[in-house]
Design a protein around this motif. Structure first.
Motif, short mmCIF file in Angstrom:
data_model
loop_
_atom_site.label_atom_id
_atom_site.label_comp_id
_atom_site.label_asym_id
_atom_site.label_seq_id
_atom_site.Cartn_x
_atom_site.Cartn_y
_atom_site.Cartn_z
N ASP B 318 0.85 -1.19 0.00
CA ASP B 318 0.00 0.00 0.00
C ASP B 318 0.89 1.24 0.00
OD1 ASP B 318 -2.33 1.55 0.22
OD2 ASP B 318 -3.20 0.12 1.64
N ILE B 319 0.28 2.36 -0.42
CA ILE B 319 1.00 3.63 -0.34
C ILE B 319 0.16 4.61 0.47
CG2 ILE B 319 0.09 4.39 -2.59
CD1 ILE B 319 2.87 5.83 -2.95
N LEU B 320 0.78 5.21 1.49
CA LEU B 320 0.04 6.11 2.39
C LEU B 320 0.27 7.57 2.03
CD1 LEU B 320 -0.16 3.41 3.78
CD2 LEU B 320 0.40 4.50 5.94
N TYR B 321 1.50 7.86 1.66
CA TYR B 321 1.85 9.21 1.23
C TYR B 321 2.65 9.11 -0.06
CZ TYR B 321 0.55 11.74 5.47
OH TYR B 321 -0.14 12.32 6.49
N ASP B 322 2.34 9.98 -1.01
CA ASP B 322 3.20 10.13 -2.17
C ASP B 322 3.75 11.54 -2.08
OD1 ASP B 322 4.54 9.99 -4.50
OD2 ASP B 322 2.78 9.68 -5.78
N LYS B 323 5.03 11.67 -1.87
CA LYS B 323 5.63 12.95 -1.47
C LYS B 323 4.88 13.46 -0.26
CE LYS B 323 7.35 13.98 -6.06
NZ LYS B 323 6.39 13.15 -6.86
N THR B 324 4.25 14.65 -0.34
CA THR B 324 3.56 15.15 0.84
C THR B 324 2.06 14.89 0.76
OG1 THR B 324 3.39 17.28 -0.22
CG2 THR B 324 5.24 16.96 1.30
N GLU B 325 1.65 14.23 -0.32
CA GLU B 325 0.20 14.03 -0.50
C GLU B 325 -0.29 12.85 0.33
OE1 GLU B 325 -0.84 13.14 -4.52
OE2 GLU B 325 -3.00 13.09 -4.08
N LEU B 327 -2.58 10.01 1.00
CA LEU B 327 -3.47 9.21 0.15
C LEU B 327 -4.42 8.35 0.97
CD1 LEU B 327 -0.78 7.92 -2.41
CD2 LEU B 327 -2.14 10.02 -2.52
N ARG B 328 -4.36 8.47 2.30
CA ARG B 328 -5.04 7.49 3.14
C ARG B 328 -6.56 7.53 3.03
NH1 ARG B 328 -2.17 8.41 8.78
NH2 ARG B 328 -2.29 10.57 8.05
N SER B 329 -7.11 8.68 2.59
CA SER B 329 -8.57 8.73 2.49
C SER B 329 -9.06 8.17 1.15
CB SER B 329 -9.05 10.16 2.69
OG SER B 329 -8.37 11.00 1.77
N LEU B 330 -8.14 7.93 0.21
CA LEU B 330 -8.55 7.35 -1.08
C LEU B 330 -8.99 5.91 -0.89
CD1 LEU B 330 -5.68 8.54 -3.47
CD2 LEU B 330 -7.93 9.59 -3.12
N SER B 387 -12.15 0.66 0.62
CA SER B 387 -11.72 1.00 1.97
C SER B 387 -10.65 2.08 1.99
CB SER B 387 -11.19 -0.26 2.69
OG SER B 387 -10.10 -0.79 1.97
N ALA B 388 -10.88 3.09 2.81
CA ALA B 388 -9.83 4.08 3.09
C ALA B 388 -8.83 3.43 4.02
CB ALA B 388 -10.44 5.32 3.73
N TYR B 389 -7.64 4.02 4.15
CA TYR B 389 -6.62 3.47 5.04
C TYR B 389 -6.86 4.03 6.43
CZ TYR B 389 -2.11 1.58 6.46
OH TYR B 389 -1.13 0.85 7.08
#
Lengths: 339, 529
Positions: B318-325, B327-330, B387-389
């Motif tokens: 999984d990816i939680l942040y891409d740079k400072t973005e 992504l957990r609510s996606l 599901s969001a993270y």
């Protein structure tokens, strides 16, 4: 002493049964049945049953009878502290060792030389027994249970104070002190009484007989009661005494939220206390700590020291650093448990 | 110092987790800043005081105690801080109440090597044995008081009422003596600012599930992945700081340079840490059994030999942040796309992607699951597409569907006393299987039975003891355990040469004679290659 006598090196020896005095033809605290034994004190690794002839203090002989029955030896002769008695070609005296009730050092004189066998001993005040008396000698044979410089036992009163503070802190719980049945148990009771603890003290069954004996021999312990009863509700806030093995045994489950305490010199080492699941370690020992061992070497002023059991290596080293000739006897059969 | 010494000393003798938490709460409550923060740092092993190293302490004691007597003492006690604290010559003047942890840190940080000695000397002379022990523990680390960083943070949470996930999330963004952390927990200041720092984000966890429960779910709403048999990690990189967090939020990056040094991105990746077999490395990573990974865990340092023998990689979930973005609510499906994009663009040398397992219905997935034995797979993960993270174990979103446990009938050989509530019970069991020359130990378990069964076993052990070794008892050959475990690996830990993963007592076979228990040969047949 007489310079032309015979040095103890030629008449004291270590045999499979234990330390042996040839001119007297007796053993001291032998680990197997022998013809003639002098017993320093009543702990099970020193006083065993089955000897033919036993010489000991009155208290030690009474302890042996309670533990092993009246027939534990063929003949038990009692010798009061300080009184000389001829055994074979040697002269023997028993002197207080301060370890437990009746504990004695064995003083042997033969051909102008004097040997003192300390047995187990301590130097600090213990009101349940006679205090240690240093006897100057040519060879001092000492124990070394706590023969490492890390062992410096704190004052007893501080340790009892910590127990009482914990009782104050956890009034809804029951404090169980693991203490060896002979000596340590009665000393703890005495220290508690000294500190003003006047509640009845519930006892595990294994401690009852010896406490009774102490009382008969004139050591008063205050009100004691049976801890192994059905209704334990009155033990909330109490201090209960039990043998160390009972702390990790089924027996303890009956008590109301027990805090486990243990009174032993080993409690000084944290991981040792932790291994035994002790929550409240109390450093109270019936053995000399490092300073007491060294103090005793100075007091008896013997030019030669033999070390029987415990951390022999370190005490031998310390004696040598003081310019005393020293060696380890490597006696076997003695345990650390009752420390 | 006195309060800290009492805290450490009390914790050593406290076996119950709850009582430890109580002691910590009391300490945080009654100790002012910054001392409580330094104490917290010591318990989480993050105090680093240059100069106050074991070598200096050994040198100082050598000037005071005969080296031979010190050696004998150290041999006996087994702990440097404790030995030195007990053996240090007593002096008369004691004023330990006035020495604070903060004084110690401040003075040491400003001191050169010679000054460090003078300071230590002064402090050791003014403290009593307990204080000396606590001081040396504070300086040299390795507290051995049975408190982990995680437990310390749980205590902070219980003390303050702030959820432990929130504390974990900022933990790696704050520094000793943590005055900002305590101010926030006290409600006196806002949450410490962790933007621009590589911090731990609490993990999303899965619920266990079984086939019968799956049938209520629509397979079209879910994606499946293998559940890889490594350890769950989070790789966080921000502004040049790279951290590899274990699932408890501890930074283990220091012993995984093979991963950390290859990091070429800013962001946060969730994945499984695995070891691969270098010889079979061709097109991609081939995960080795868990036992190989174990060679890399719980180490303070890592040698180049170990690195070469047990190279590690991350299989990304999984990816939680891409740079400072953030992504957990996606939704999961969207994050998966972002993860794939990240992988394509960065082509990391230290990671690959956890492949998606395609299926059209649950029975088909069941077939796949039961074929997954070996190959470092523990079973399947089933994740809801939308599901969001979300931190923690949320209902109905992620499931773990472990493969069926393996079973072996083993004979009880040794029993050991438990801890805490179980300290009067023989509750830890070592069991074995048959070899030509008798039983050989294969594993150890202390769970899977009821309290009532424990009482029965405890009694049996007491009645059938053949030998005692301290807290351990050898027993007669009389009880057969049906032991369940997830997998079996080669190991040097047991005489059998095998080790079980997650062993637990599945059933107690009072009915089965020990002679009918399994053989080592039968066990070896279940081994993972």
């Amino acid at each position: 002493m007489v310079a032309n006598g015979k040095h103890p090196r030629s008449w004291m020896e270590v045999r499979p049964a234990g330390l042996y005095c040839r001119p007297g033809d007796f053993y001291i605290d032998p680990v197997r049945p022998v013809e003639r034994a002098i017993i320093t004190h009543g702990h099970a690794d020193h006083a065993r049953s089955g000897h033919k002839y036993v010489l000991s203090t009155l208290e030690t002989s009474e302890i042996m009878k309670v533990r092993y029955g009246a027939n534990c030896a063929k003949l038990i002769e009692q010798l009061p502290y300080g009184k000389a008695q001829v055994v074979g070609d040697a002269e023997v005296k028993l002197m207080p060792a301060g370890h437990i009730l009746g504990s004695a050092q064995v003083v042997i004189e033969y051909r102008g030389y004097r040997v003192v066998i300390s047995g187990d001993y301590k130097r600090r005040v213990d009101q349940t027994c006679e205090p240690f008396v240093p006897v100057s000698c040519d060879v001092f044979i000492t124990e070394a249970t706590f023969g490492l410089p890390v062992f410096r036992h704190p004052p007893d009163a501080d340790e009892i104070g910590r127990l009482l503070k914990s009782v104050e802190l956890f009034p809804d719980r029951c404090h169980v002190v693991g203490a060896y049945a002979l000596g340590k148990c009665q000393r703890i009771i005495n220290l508690l009484r000294e500190a003003g603890w006047d509640r009845p003290i519930p006892l595990h069954g294994a401690l009852k007989n010896l406490c009774g004996l102490y009382e008969r021999l004139g050591v008063s312990l205050g009100q004691l009661e049976d801890a192994t009863v059905n209704d334990v509700s009155s033990f909330v806030g109490a201090i209960v005494l039990a043998p160390p093995s009972a702390l990790a045994n089924k027996w303890i489950r009956r008590l109301p939220e027990p805090v486990t305490a243990m009174a032993s010199g080993w409690m000084l080492i944290r991981q040792r206390a932790r291994q035994r699941n002790v929550e409240l370690p109390m450093v109270i020992s019936d053995h000399a700590d490092w300073n007491e061992l060294l103090q005793t070497l100075d007091d008896v002023a013997a030019p030669e020291v033999w070390v029987t059991h415990g951390r022999e290596e370190a005490l031998v080293r310390a004696a040598e650093l003081r310019g005393i000739k020293a060696k380890a006897l490597n006696l076997i059969g003695f345990e650390d448990d009752s420390a | 110092m006195k309060r800290f010494a009492e805290l450490l000393d009390g914790l050593v003798y406290t076996s119950s987790r709850n009582d430890k938490v109580k002691r910590l709460i009391e300490y945080f409550d009654t100790t002012p800043d910054p001392d409580r923060g330094w104490a917290l740092a010591a318990m989480c092993s993050v105090v680093d005081l240059p100069g106050a190293k074991p070598g200096i302490v050994r040198g100082m004691i050598a000037n005071r105690v005969d080296p031979e007597l010190f050696r004998l003492s150290y041999d006996y006690v087994g702990d440097l801080a404790e030995t030195v604290s007990l053996i240090w010559p007593e002096t008369i003047a004691k004023n330990h109440a006035t020495l604070s942890l903060n004084d110690i840190v401040t003075e040491l940080r400003a001191a050169d090597r010679n000054k460090v000695k003078l300071l230590l000397d002064r402090w050791l002379n003014t403290l009593d044995a307990k204080g000396r022990w606590a001081l040396l523990k504070f300086l040299m680390g390795g507290l051995r008081i049975g408190v982990s960083g995680r437990l310390a943070r749980i205590s902070l949470s219980e003390w303050s009422g702030v959820a432990v996930e929130q504390i974990e999330e900022i933990w790696h963004g704050v520094e000793p003596p943590y005055t900002d952390l305590f101010a926030w927990l006290n409600g006196n200041s806002p949450k410490p600012d962790i933007d621009g720092k590589a911090v731990y984000r609490p993990l999303m966890l899965a619920h266990p599930i079984e086939f019968k429960d799956l049938t209520d779910l629509d397979p079209r709403d879910y994606i499946a992945e293998w559940k890889w048999d490594g350890i769950r990690v989070q790789l966080a990189s921000r502004n040049g700081t790279v951290r590899l967090f274990s699932r408890t939020g501890d930074d283990i990056g220091r012993v995984f340079p093979d991963i950390v040094e290859g990091v070429n991105f800013d962001g946060v990746i969730d994945g499984e840490l695995l070891v691969y077999d270098r010889d079979s490395f061709r097109q991609g990573f081939e995960p080795a059994p868990f036992n190989n990974l174990q060679q890399r865990l719980n180490r303070k340092t890592v040698s180049s030999k170990i690195l070469a023998e047990y190279p590690a990689f991350i299989r990304a979930y999984d990816i939680l942040y891409d740079k400072t973005e953030d992504l957990r609510s996606l939704p999961m499906s969207k994050r998966r796309e972002r993860l794939e994009e990240w992988y394509q663009s960065k082509t990391p040398t230290f990671a690959d992607l956890s492949p998606i397992v395609s299926f059209s219905n649950w029975s088909e997935l069941e077939t796949l699951r039961s074929s997954a034995r070996g190959k470092a797979r523990e079973g399947l993960m089933i994740k809801r597409r939308n599901s969001a993270y979300e931190p923690g174990r949320r209902r109905g979103l992620w499931f773990k569907w472990k493969r069926d446990a393996m079973l072996l009938d083993c004979v009880l050989m040794y029993a050991q006393r438990g801890h805490g509530r179980r300290s009067s019970y023989f509750s830890d069991y070592t069991f074995g299987v048959w070899r030509e020359d008798g039983l050989v130990p294969i594993g150890k378990a202390y769970s899977g039975f009821t309290d009532e069964e424990l009482q029965g076993l405890d009694k049996w052990v007491r009645d059938h003891t053949t030998e005692r070794f301290g807290p351990v008892r050898a027993v007669e050959q009389g009880v057969v355990f049906e032991v369940a475990f997830d997998s079996l690996h080669a190991s040097k830990r047991h005489k059998s040469g095998l080790a079980m993963r997650f062993p637990r007592i599945h059933r107690i076979r009072w009915d089965k004679p020990p002679s009918d228990a399994d053989t080592l040969q039968a066990a070896e047949a279940l081994m993972e290659i």
